[in-house]
Structure formats: C-alpha cells, structure tokens
Design a protein around this motif. Sequence first.
Motif, PDB file in Angstrom:
ATOM      1  N   ALA A  40       0.843  -1.190   0.000  1.00  0.00           N
ATOM      2  CA  ALA A  40       0.000   0.000   0.000  1.00  0.00           C
ATOM      3  C   ALA A  40       0.881   1.244   0.000  1.00  0.00           C
ATOM      4  O   ALA A  40       0.545   2.277  -0.576  1.00  0.00           O
ATOM      5  CB  ALA A  40      -0.907   0.003   1.227  1.00  0.00           C
ATOM      6  N   ILE A  41       2.034   1.135   0.624  1.00  0.00           N
ATOM      7  CA  ILE A  41       3.019   2.208   0.597  1.00  0.00           C
ATOM      8  C   ILE A  41       4.271   1.644  -0.063  1.00  0.00           C
ATOM      9  O   ILE A  41       4.712   0.532   0.277  1.00  0.00           O
ATOM     10  CB  ILE A  41       3.329   2.714   2.025  1.00  0.00           C
ATOM     11  CG1 ILE A  41       2.047   3.305   2.635  1.00  0.00           C
ATOM     12  CG2 ILE A  41       4.438   3.745   1.996  1.00  0.00           C
ATOM     13  CD1 ILE A  41       2.210   3.755   4.062  1.00  0.00           C
ATOM     14  N   LEU A  42       4.816   2.378  -1.013  1.00  0.00           N
ATOM     15  CA  LEU A  42       5.972   1.868  -1.752  1.00  0.00           C
ATOM     16  C   LEU A  42       7.267   2.066  -0.960  1.00  0.00           C
ATOM     17  O   LEU A  42       7.330   2.921  -0.078  1.00  0.00           O
ATOM     18  CB  LEU A  42       6.065   2.565  -3.110  1.00  0.00           C
ATOM     19  CG  LEU A  42       4.927   2.236  -4.083  1.00  0.00           C
ATOM     20  CD1 LEU A  42       5.123   2.968  -5.405  1.00  0.00           C
ATOM     21  CD2 LEU A  42       4.840   0.723  -4.319  1.00  0.00           C
ATOM     22  N   PRO A  43       8.281   1.287  -1.274  1.00  0.00           N
ATOM     23  CA  PRO A  43       9.556   1.416  -0.548  1.00  0.00           C
ATOM     24  C   PRO A  43      10.216   2.772  -0.763  1.00  0.00           C
ATOM     25  O   PRO A  43       9.916   3.468  -1.735  1.00  0.00           O
ATOM     26  CB  PRO A  43      10.426   0.309  -1.153  1.00  0.00           C
ATOM     27  CG  PRO A  43       9.479  -0.637  -1.800  1.00  0.00           C
ATOM     28  CD  PRO A  43       8.321   0.188  -2.253  1.00  0.00           C
ATOM     29  N   GLU A  44      11.112   3.096   0.125  1.00  0.00           N
ATOM     30  CA  GLU A  44      11.952   4.291  -0.006  1.00  0.00           C
ATOM     31  C   GLU A  44      13.339   3.825  -0.406  1.00  0.00           C
ATOM     32  O   GLU A  44      13.805   2.779   0.044  1.00  0.00           O
ATOM     33  CB  GLU A  44      12.100   4.994   1.347  1.00  0.00           C
ATOM     34  CG  GLU A  44      10.920   5.813   1.753  1.00  0.00           C
ATOM     35  CD  GLU A  44      11.257   6.679   2.969  1.00  0.00           C
ATOM     36  OE1 GLU A  44      10.588   7.688   3.140  1.00  0.00           O
ATOM     37  OE2 GLU A  44      12.200   6.334   3.725  1.00  0.00           O
ATOM     38  N   ILE A  45      14.010   4.623  -1.210  1.00  0.00           N
ATOM     39  CA  ILE A  45      15.336   4.199  -1.643  1.00  0.00           C
ATOM     40  C   ILE A  45      16.349   5.325  -1.473  1.00  0.00           C
ATOM     41  O   ILE A  45      16.053   6.495  -1.724  1.00  0.00           O
ATOM     42  CB  ILE A  45      15.296   3.704  -3.104  1.00  0.00           C
ATOM     43  CG1 ILE A  45      16.716   3.421  -3.586  1.00  0.00           C
ATOM     44  CG2 ILE A  45      14.600   4.679  -4.039  1.00  0.00           C
ATOM     45  CD1 ILE A  45      16.801   2.629  -4.846  1.00  0.00           C
ATOM     46  N   ARG A  46      17.534   4.916  -1.046  1.00  0.00           N
ATOM     47  CA  ARG A  46      18.658   5.853  -0.950  1.00  0.00           C
ATOM     48  C   ARG A  46      19.819   5.307  -1.775  1.00  0.00           C
ATOM     49  O   ARG A  46      19.989   4.091  -1.896  1.00  0.00           O
ATOM     50  CB  ARG A  46      19.146   5.976   0.497  1.00  0.00           C
ATOM     51  CG  ARG A  46      18.204   6.729   1.389  1.00  0.00           C
ATOM     52  CD  ARG A  46      18.765   6.772   2.815  1.00  0.00           C
ATOM     53  NE  ARG A  46      18.011   7.708   3.625  1.00  0.00           N
ATOM     54  CZ  ARG A  46      16.819   7.445   4.159  1.00  0.00           C
ATOM     55  NH1 ARG A  46      16.266   6.264   3.983  1.00  0.00           N
ATOM     56  NH2 ARG A  46      16.198   8.353   4.888  1.00  0.00           N
ATOM     57  N   GLU A  47      20.624   6.228  -2.283  1.00  0.00           N
ATOM     58  CA  GLU A  47      21.855   5.840  -2.956  1.00  0.00           C
ATOM     59  C   GLU A  47      22.955   6.011  -1.915  1.00  0.00           C
ATOM     60  O   GLU A  47      23.151   7.115  -1.408  1.00  0.00           O
ATOM     61  CB  GLU A  47      22.094   6.729  -4.180  1.00  0.00           C
ATOM     62  CG  GLU A  47      23.199   6.248  -5.114  1.00  0.00           C
ATOM     63  CD  GLU A  47      24.578   6.772  -4.736  1.00  0.00           C
ATOM     64  OE1 GLU A  47      25.557   6.046  -4.924  1.00  0.00           O
ATOM     65  OE2 GLU A  47      24.674   7.904  -4.228  1.00  0.00           O
ATOM     66  N   THR A  48      23.661   4.925  -1.572  1.00  0.00           N
ATOM     67  CA  THR A  48      24.585   4.992  -0.439  1.00  0.00           C
ATOM     68  C   THR A  48      26.048   5.005  -0.849  1.00  0.00           C
ATOM     69  O   THR A  48      26.934   5.036  -0.002  1.00  0.00           O
ATOM     70  CB  THR A  48      24.344   3.796   0.505  1.00  0.00           C
ATOM     71  OG1 THR A  48      24.338   2.600  -0.287  1.00  0.00           O
ATOM     72  CG2 THR A  48      23.043   3.922   1.245  1.00  0.00           C
ATOM     73  N   GLY A  49      26.318   4.958  -2.148  1.00  0.00           N
ATOM     74  CA  GLY A  49      27.717   4.923  -2.583  1.00  0.00           C
ATOM     75  C   GLY A  49      28.305   6.301  -2.820  1.00  0.00           C
ATOM     76  O   GLY A  49      29.458   6.432  -3.205  1.00  0.00           O
ATOM     77  N   GLY A  50      27.519   7.357  -2.602  1.00  0.00           N
ATOM     78  CA  GLY A  50      28.009   8.718  -2.800  1.00  0.00           C
ATOM     79  C   GLY A  50      28.243   9.051  -4.264  1.00  0.00           C
ATOM     80  O   GLY A  50      29.041   9.924  -4.601  1.00  0.00           O
ATOM     81  N   LYS A  51      27.546   8.345  -5.137  1.00  0.00           N
ATOM     82  CA  LYS A  51      27.793   8.518  -6.562  1.00  0.00           C
ATOM     83  C   LYS A  51      26.954   9.662  -7.142  1.00  0.00           C
ATOM     84  O   LYS A  51      27.313  10.232  -8.162  1.00  0.00           O
ATOM     85  CB  LYS A  51      27.422   7.197  -7.254  1.00  0.00           C
ATOM     86  CG  LYS A  51      28.140   6.931  -8.552  1.00  0.00           C
ATOM     87  CD  LYS A  51      28.040   5.445  -8.859  1.00  0.00           C
ATOM     88  CE  LYS A  51      28.389   5.156 -10.298  1.00  0.00           C
ATOM     89  NZ  LYS A  51      28.378   3.706 -10.563  1.00  0.00           N
ATOM     90  N   ILE A  52      25.853   9.967  -6.485  1.00  0.00           N
ATOM     91  CA  ILE A  52      24.963  11.006  -7.004  1.00  0.00           C
ATOM     92  C   ILE A  52      25.416  12.372  -6.516  1.00  0.00           C
ATOM     93  O   ILE A  52      25.550  12.592  -5.312  1.00  0.00           O
ATOM     94  CB  ILE A  52      23.497  10.717  -6.608  1.00  0.00           C
ATOM     95  CG1 ILE A  52      23.055   9.456  -7.363  1.00  0.00           C
ATOM     96  CG2 ILE A  52      22.575  11.897  -6.896  1.00  0.00           C
ATOM     97  CD1 ILE A  52      21.585   9.215  -7.415  1.00  0.00           C
ATOM     98  N   HIS A  53      25.669  13.275  -7.482  1.00  0.00           N
ATOM     99  CA  HIS A  53      26.152  14.618  -7.137  1.00  0.00           C
ATOM    100  C   HIS A  53      25.163  15.345  -6.245  1.00  0.00           C
ATOM    101  O   HIS A  53      23.953  15.199  -6.401  1.00  0.00           O
ATOM    102  CB  HIS A  53      26.326  15.462  -8.397  1.00  0.00           C
ATOM    103  CG  HIS A  53      27.425  14.999  -9.266  1.00  0.00           C
ATOM    104  ND1 HIS A  53      28.728  14.942  -8.849  1.00  0.00           N
ATOM    105  CD2 HIS A  53      27.424  14.550 -10.549  1.00  0.00           C
ATOM    106  CE1 HIS A  53      29.479  14.486  -9.830  1.00  0.00           C
ATOM    107  NE2 HIS A  53      28.721  14.224 -10.869  1.00  0.00           N
TER     108      HIS A  53
END
Lengths: 250, 404
Positions: free
Chosen positions: A62-75
């Motif tokens: 009913a609620i979608l997952p949350e996602i983080r980028e943890t490799g520090g690749k995103i500026h």
Amino acid sequence: MHDMAAEITELLAIHQGLNTHEEPNSEIVISGNLAFEAVPEDLPRIADTFEIEVRVPTAYSAILPEIRETGGKIHSEYEHVFPNGTLCLGVPIELRRIFSRQPSLLGFMNGLVIPYFYGYCYWNEHGEHPFGEQKHGGEGIIEYYTNRLNLREEVQAVAFICFLYEYGYRGHHNCPCGSGQRVRHCHGPILLDLHKHHTPHTLTHDLSCALDHLFEKFKDNELSLPDPLLKQIGRIAKGKNRRRARRRRF
Amino acid sequence: MTIDKRRYSKLLAKVAEDLDIPPSKYRDAVERYQAVGRWLEAGEYPCAGTPDIYPQGSFRLGTVVRPIRHGVESDYDIDLVCQLPIPRHLTDAGSVKLMVGQRINEHDVYRQMRDKEGKRCWTLQYAEKDGIGFHLDILPAVPKKQSLSATAISITNKDGNTYRWSTSDPKGYAYWFDQKNRRAFDQVQWEQKQLIQSRAAGVYASVEDVPDQLVRTPLQRTIQIFKRHRDSKFNGSQRTKHAPISIIITTLTAQLYSGELDVFSALSAIVSKLHAFASLVDSDFVHGTSQTSNLISRTPDGKWYIGNPVNPEENFADRWHEDNHARARSFFWWVASVKKDLVDIVGSGSADMARSQLIATLGASVVANHIGLIVPAPATPSQPPRVTISRPARPWGPNARHGG
C-alpha cells in the motif's frame, strides 16, 4: 496479497549484488550493489552500478519502498533527492501507475529505480533529462495532472484532485474540467485510470500538496478560484463527504 | 559469510611467496655473493687453505621476507659467513675482522659499495636496476675447535674500539632446521619445482635445475608470515626495540611444527601452542607436553631461556628480563595479535573485515594481489541484468519551500 519471501527471492535472483535483512521494527531492508544494463527506446544503452539501500515499509505494498543511494555517486547538485536522502523517483500517483504494471519488488527495481538511475547517468553525461523532469513539490503535482489530463489551467488540475478525493469516479457527474459535459463523455477514461491507481495515502498527499501550492498563490492574489471549487475545498477541509465514493468499484 | 580455510591457506601461501625473494632475484643474489666469495677466497691471508664462504640466516633457511623500513618495502638482507681457516689461538678477533675488511677494500667496486663497519660484519649495498636491491652482510669468522659441534665458529664482536670473540653455529643450525623441514620438503618439492620451472623457464632449463633452496614448506611459509606480521606490528612503534627477533620466531616455530601440509593449519597450530606459554609472564610454570614445555622457560632468578637447539649454552632470550620483561611481554603480545589478526578471522568475521585486517597486518600491496581468493569482488554479477525502459516516471523533487 503479496508474498514477501517470494518477492525477495525473485529480486535477489535477478539482482545478485543485493542482500536483505530485517530491522527490529520488522521493516525489510535491501542493500548492496544494483548493477544493470538499461535499454530505453531510442536512447543509448547505459550499464552502471549503484550502491543502494531500500526500505520496505511494513505497510508495503500500500506504501511503496523508499530508496537511498549509499555509494556517494549522485552529485549533491542533482535536484531529484529529498532532504532526507531518499530519491525522488517521481510523483506518487505515477509511481503507483508504473508499479501496477509489475507489482513486486523486482518490478519496483526495474520499472522505477533503474530508469531513475539511467536518467541520472544520462543527465550526468549530457546535462539533460532523457525522459523530462517533473517540477518540484506541489507545483510538480499540479503539473502532472495538467499534462496528464491535457488541461489549460492549474485551477482545473486542483478541481480534478478534489473530485477524486471527494467522489472517486462518477461518470454521470459534470466533468471537473468545466466543459459542461458528463465525466464519462469528457475526461472519464483518464480520471478512471487515476482513480484506479490512487490509494488513500497518495490521494491525501496530492490534495495537500496541491492545496498548499494553490494557497500560496491565492494569498498573493495571483489566483482566483471559482465559487463551486472554493465551496468544495471548504467541504473537504471540514471533512464532509470525505471520500464518500472512494471505495466504490467500477 | 565465513572464510573458507582452504582458500585462506592458499592466500597466506601466496602472500608469503610475494614476500619471498623471487627465483630470478635469488639467482642474481647467488651470483653476487659467489663473486664476492671468489674475491675473498683469492685474497692473501696468513694461513694455508682458502676461506669457506657460505650463506646463513634466512637466506640459507628459506625464510627470507622482504623487510619494511619506515613503512616502505625495502632491500633484502643476505648474510654471508666468510670463514678463514685460521686456528683461533693463532689470531684475534680484531685481526680477522680487519683482514676481511682489507680484502674488500682491495676491490675497486666493493670498496665503494661498502658501508661503515658494523658490529659483527661488513656490509655491501647492492643497488639494482629494478629498484629491489639487497644488503650483503659479510660475517668474518674462524672455526671454533674444542666445541661439541664440528660446525661451530667464532665470530667477531666490535664493542667501541675493542674486538671480542663470540660463538655461533650457522651451519649446525641450518642442518637442524633442514631436519625439522625434511618430511614436508620431500612431500612438496616435486610439485613446487615443476611450478617454479614452468614460471621461470628462462632461468631454469629443467625441473632438476631448480635448486632445493627455492622450495618452501608450510613451515617456511609460516615463518615468513610471522616475520612479516611482526615487522608491520612493530614498525615505527615504541615497541620496535623489543620486537621478537627472527631467530626466536624461527626456532620456536620449527620446534612446534608437526608436519602440517597447509599454511593455515601449521600457523594456527603453532600459534595456539605458543599461546600456552603466555602464562609464564605472570608465573614461572607452564603446563604443556613434556616435549615442548621447556622451549620457553624461566630460570630460578626470573630470567628467561630459549636455547639454541644446536648449542644449548646460547640463550636467545638472554635479554627478555630487561626493562621489566619488556621483550617477553612484547613476544606474547605479538602471539596474541597473530591469533587475533590471522587465526580468529576464520569463521568469525565477514570477508570485508578480513580484508582490512589482512591489509593492516601483512601489507596492502601483497594482500591486495590475492584477496580475491577469500573476498569476492564487489558483488557485481558478471552479466548485469538487462532492463528495458518504457514509459518511465519523470523524476520529481522536494518542494523548494521545504528547503529542497
């Protein structure tokens, strides 16, 4: 109902760089390296790997997952990240629509997460978004409805959100766009599609975002609202008729 | 994920191999010291017969480890005995030392390579084209007669401006070590010689040409790993001067080796046996098997004793009681560290933890080459899944008002 264990097995079989564990609050966390080769229509293929952490809430799906980028690749200058570090994959209703094509963790990863990373890689390389980008906040929500329903004004978009909130889908009502036609002869099919994919959560979210945005403009006298819409907003604010037809199925 | 013992053992063997002197370098070193040997042999000494020139120490025992000095990998040390056939009663320590020094000086090139006089030896510095040089330590000596061992020698010891004799028996020690090593050597030599020959076909034409000195048993590999761990653990720290000396590590390891045929089994068994002696620091009594319990012992006056296996009169631990048993404490601290750093990681930690621990204790450059044996490459499937993107979402964003 979804079968969590089966969904995880399916996900890890395809994305072998990922692992899962369960938090004490019984939230499932998926982390590791997400490697992919993404092939969009009419755009160059991109292969890359991102280190991610996905939190699957207990109320999934009913609620979608949350996602983080943890490799520090995103500026840090990339704008499509929430202040808490989670990625802004898209407006909630669109996420649900796409998720419904393959409603599983694998579908979430392939249909939403990988296209997002593709978009990031492309942007990083070419300085533009391959699939376009949504405006931020409430403005982006209104923009989404405006484009989707092919409307001329922001106010119309708010009228549709209020309609969905108050009635869900009603084919015989006058169309919220103001054309004077019945819904079923006007914006009916798209409205029905939106209605099918909304959850109480996403609809409340969109309404409050849109009203917040509208209220700012209203306050600054940049906008006037037609009387019926003002009345409807008043009713909604008082909690009357709230989601009266919401659960009716068509 | 636990670490597979077999693969970990292979990693330790590979790391030791990288620390070792490579076959081509070994051949260069032998050529250099034989040339020095011929020069020393051709000299004129007040005696009949020619000097006996032979390697000793780790180069002879096959336990060479490329040293680290000030944190960087540095030159190999090679020890060479130059034994003059002069009866000890006809000469004195100072004359023997200077005779050899004089002969080195007669050579135009060696004179330039010579370092200032050392306590017991003359040192030649070889700077090599490939940047990996070595120090050749030449140890002047004469035979020591009236000794239990036929191979015992008298070496010179410089203290200020005076020279004294002291006793050593590198040949006897090497024979003793070879015996401890013999059984394992017989089992591994053929396979290893084949491998060495196939890798260095330019150096050795056939398997039979590969010298025994290049074969390494798990005993020798274990000693190399121990020495490297010691070097990195004590490098540059306050404890440096109390670091366990190589002869003690080599002697105890060889005594406690019971023929294990892989490095990890040998290393872990030896470490746990050494660990059993740690209680000697606080008492003077240790439980152990009768065969090994006296390897490290305390004398009634509280001093320590680790005997030279070929000359029990020589006590390798003669300075262990100094500074409130600082060397003894250092030794057992080091044993505990080896256990923690190299033994306990099997079955306990994650592969990532093992990697950082091994890099910290054995050196990044040697560990990095072989870590793949136990740590899978950052998990990327060889063939990433192919995903078709169709009608994707547009990325959205936080409301600017909320600080996004």
